[in-house]
Design a protein around this motif. Structure first.
Motif, PDB file in Angstrom:
ATOM      1  N   SER A 136       9.601   4.084  48.452  1.00 21.41           N
ATOM      2  CA  SER A 136       8.419   3.847  47.629  1.00 21.41           C
ATOM      3  C   SER A 136       7.205   3.680  48.533  1.00 21.41           C
ATOM      4  O   SER A 136       7.168   2.783  49.365  1.00 21.41           O
ATOM      5  N   ASP A 137       6.219   4.553  48.368  1.00 23.66           N
ATOM      6  CA  ASP A 137       5.011   4.469  49.184  1.00 23.66           C
ATOM      7  C   ASP A 137       3.831   4.105  48.295  1.00 23.66           C
ATOM      8  O   ASP A 137       3.418   4.880  47.442  1.00 23.66           O
ATOM      9  N   TYR A 138       3.304   2.916  48.496  1.00 25.06           N
ATOM     10  CA  TYR A 138       2.171   2.433  47.724  1.00 25.06           C
ATOM     11  C   TYR A 138       0.896   2.406  48.559  1.00 25.06           C
ATOM     12  O   TYR A 138      -0.068   1.760  48.190  1.00 25.06           O
ATOM     13  N   LYS A 139       0.886   3.120  49.677  1.00 28.33           N
ATOM     14  CA  LYS A 139      -0.234   3.047  50.607  1.00 28.33           C
ATOM     15  C   LYS A 139      -1.553   3.472  49.960  1.00 28.33           C
ATOM     16  O   LYS A 139      -2.585   2.835  50.175  1.00 28.33           O
ATOM     17  N   ASP A 140      -1.556   4.515  49.152  1.00 27.09           N
ATOM     18  CA  ASP A 140      -2.794   4.963  48.507  1.00 27.09           C
ATOM     19  C   ASP A 140      -3.359   3.882  47.587  1.00 27.09           C
ATOM     20  O   ASP A 140      -4.561   3.621  47.580  1.00 27.09           O
ATOM     21  N   TYR A 141      -2.503   3.250  46.819  1.00 31.04           N
ATOM     22  CA  TYR A 141      -2.952   2.182  45.925  1.00 31.04           C
ATOM     23  C   TYR A 141      -3.479   0.991  46.713  1.00 31.04           C
ATOM     24  O   TYR A 141      -4.524   0.419  46.379  1.00 31.04           O
ATOM     25  N   VAL A 142      -2.762   0.627  47.736  1.00 30.52           N
ATOM     26  CA  VAL A 142      -3.143  -0.533  48.533  1.00 30.52           C
ATOM     27  C   VAL A 142      -4.443  -0.250  49.288  1.00 30.52           C
ATOM     28  O   VAL A 142      -5.309  -1.133  49.402  1.00 30.52           O
ATOM     29  N   GLU A 143      -4.618   0.969  49.800  1.00 32.99           N
ATOM     30  CA  GLU A 143      -5.864   1.309  50.484  1.00 32.99           C
ATOM     31  C   GLU A 143      -7.051   1.220  49.533  1.00 32.99           C
ATOM     32  O   GLU A 143      -8.126   0.759  49.912  1.00 32.99           O
ATOM     33  N   THR A 144      -6.873   1.667  48.308  1.00 31.28           N
ATOM     34  CA  THR A 144      -7.948   1.587  47.324  1.00 31.28           C
ATOM     35  C   THR A 144      -8.308   0.135  47.036  1.00 31.28           C
ATOM     36  O   THR A 144      -9.484  -0.238  47.003  1.00 31.28           O
ATOM     37  N   THR A 146      -7.714  -2.464  48.973  1.00 29.04           N
ATOM     38  CA  THR A 146      -8.255  -3.062  50.185  1.00 29.04           C
ATOM     39  C   THR A 146      -9.697  -2.647  50.409  1.00 29.04           C
ATOM     40  O   THR A 146     -10.521  -3.469  50.803  1.00 29.04           O
ATOM     41  N   SER A 147     -10.006  -1.390  50.163  1.00 28.17           N
ATOM     42  CA  SER A 147     -11.387  -0.938  50.327  1.00 28.17           C
ATOM     43  C   SER A 147     -12.305  -1.672  49.366  1.00 28.17           C
ATOM     44  O   SER A 147     -13.424  -2.059  49.729  1.00 28.17           O
ATOM     45  N   ALA A 148     -11.866  -1.851  48.156  1.00 28.11           N
ATOM     46  CA  ALA A 148     -12.685  -2.589  47.183  1.00 28.11           C
ATOM     47  C   ALA A 148     -12.779  -4.066  47.548  1.00 28.11           C
ATOM     48  O   ALA A 148     -13.849  -4.685  47.426  1.00 28.11           O
ATOM     49  N   ALA A 149     -11.687  -4.631  48.021  1.00 26.57           N
ATOM     50  CA  ALA A 149     -11.670  -6.054  48.361  1.00 26.57           C
ATOM     51  C   ALA A 149     -12.491  -6.347  49.614  1.00 26.57           C
ATOM     52  O   ALA A 149     -13.013  -7.464  49.767  1.00 26.57           O
ATOM     53  N   SER A 150     -12.624  -5.379  50.505  1.00 26.23           N
ATOM     54  CA  SER A 150     -13.397  -5.637  51.728  1.00 26.23           C
ATOM     55  C   SER A 150     -14.866  -5.894  51.403  1.00 26.23           C
ATOM     56  O   SER A 150     -15.538  -6.626  52.127  1.00 26.23           O
ATOM     57  N   ALA A 151     -15.361  -5.321  50.310  1.00 24.70           N
ATOM     58  CA  ALA A 151     -16.736  -5.602  49.911  1.00 24.70           C
ATOM     59  C   ALA A 151     -16.901  -7.055  49.477  1.00 24.70           C
ATOM     60  O   ALA A 151     -17.994  -7.620  49.580  1.00 24.70           O
ATOM     61  N   LEU A 152     -15.825  -7.686  49.028  1.00 18.24           N
ATOM     62  CA  LEU A 152     -15.892  -9.093  48.634  1.00 18.24           C
ATOM     63  C   LEU A 152     -16.142 -10.025  49.820  1.00 18.24           C
ATOM     64  O   LEU A 152     -16.500 -11.180  49.629  1.00 18.24           O
ATOM     65  N   LEU A 153     -15.929  -9.507  51.040  1.00 18.00           N
ATOM     66  CA  LEU A 153     -16.195 -10.320  52.222  1.00 18.00           C
ATOM     67  C   LEU A 153     -17.672 -10.654  52.357  1.00 18.00           C
ATOM     68  O   LEU A 153     -18.035 -11.598  53.058  1.00 18.00           O
ATOM     69  N   LEU A 154     -18.525  -9.874  51.712  1.00 15.47           N
ATOM     70  CA  LEU A 154     -19.957 -10.108  51.822  1.00 15.47           C
ATOM     71  C   LEU A 154     -20.432 -11.293  50.986  1.00 15.47           C
ATOM     72  O   LEU A 154     -21.533 -11.798  51.173  1.00 15.47           O
ATOM     73  N   ILE A 155     -19.596 -11.744  50.051  1.00 16.16           N
ATOM     74  CA  ILE A 155     -19.964 -12.879  49.219  1.00 16.16           C
ATOM     75  C   ILE A 155     -19.805 -14.170  50.036  1.00 16.16           C
ATOM     76  O   ILE A 155     -18.726 -14.425  50.575  1.00 16.16           O
ATOM     77  N   PRO A 156     -20.868 -14.948  50.151  1.00 10.77           N
ATOM     78  CA  PRO A 156     -20.765 -16.174  50.962  1.00 10.77           C
ATOM     79  C   PRO A 156     -19.913 -17.248  50.344  1.00 10.77           C
ATOM     80  O   PRO A 156     -19.515 -17.316  49.282  1.00 10.77           O
TER      81      PRO A 156
END
Length: 156
Positions: A136-144, A146-156
């Motif tokens: 089972s390869d979920y890498k595409d889902y997880v990358e999506t 993770t990319s969206a979640a990385s923008a949450l790092l900008l919230i103080p």
């Protein structure tokens, strides 16, 4: 041709690593300037020296989790988080040169970025194990995600 594919998968991580090296040189220069400019017993020298030591103590952890996250999961979110960490580390260092209480937001934000990178590592390793043992390869889902979640790092 194979070496081009390898470089393509790590060039953002390499860029962030080189920027972090330049930042370390900047920190060392600040300590040296403070040491040569004034008496080494002053509180300003102690603050700059302590800020530099604290940054150097966390540096190997940062590099390890950034590279593991980039290699195991996705290069772009890991490099973005690495860049955010470098900005936060700069804020921490400059804040520590003023008053130590000014460095607290940078310290806490840096811990959050390190935790995000660590989480990326764990998810990447877990996905590899799922793929290896169960197919089972979920890498595409997880990358999506993770990319969206990385923008949450900008919230103080």
């Amino acid at each position: 041709m194979d070496s081009f594919i390898v470089v393509e998968n790590i060039y953002l991580l390499v860029i962030i690593t080189l920027i972090s090296v330049l930042q370390n040189a900047f920190f060392a220069q600040k300590v040296e300037r403070e040491c040569n400019g004034q008496n080494t017993n002053t509180s300003a020298f102690e603050r700059v020296s302590c800020a530099n030591r604290n940054c150097m103590d966390a540096y190997p952890t940062f590099l390890a989790v950034m590279w593991c996250a980039g290699l195991c999961l996705s290069q772009a979110p890991a490099a973005f988080a690495g860049f955010i960490y470098l900005v936060v580390r700069q804020k921490y260092f400059v804040g520590y040169m003023g008053q130590t209480c000014q460095s607290t937001p940078g310290y806490l934000f840096g811990k959050r970025v390190i935790f995000f990178l660590l989480l990326m590592c764990v998810v990447g390793i877990f996905n590899f194990l799922l793929m290896r043992h169960y197919g089972s390869d979920y890498k595409d889902y997880v990358e999506t995600i993770t990319s969206a979640a990385s923008a949450l790092l900008l919230i103080p």
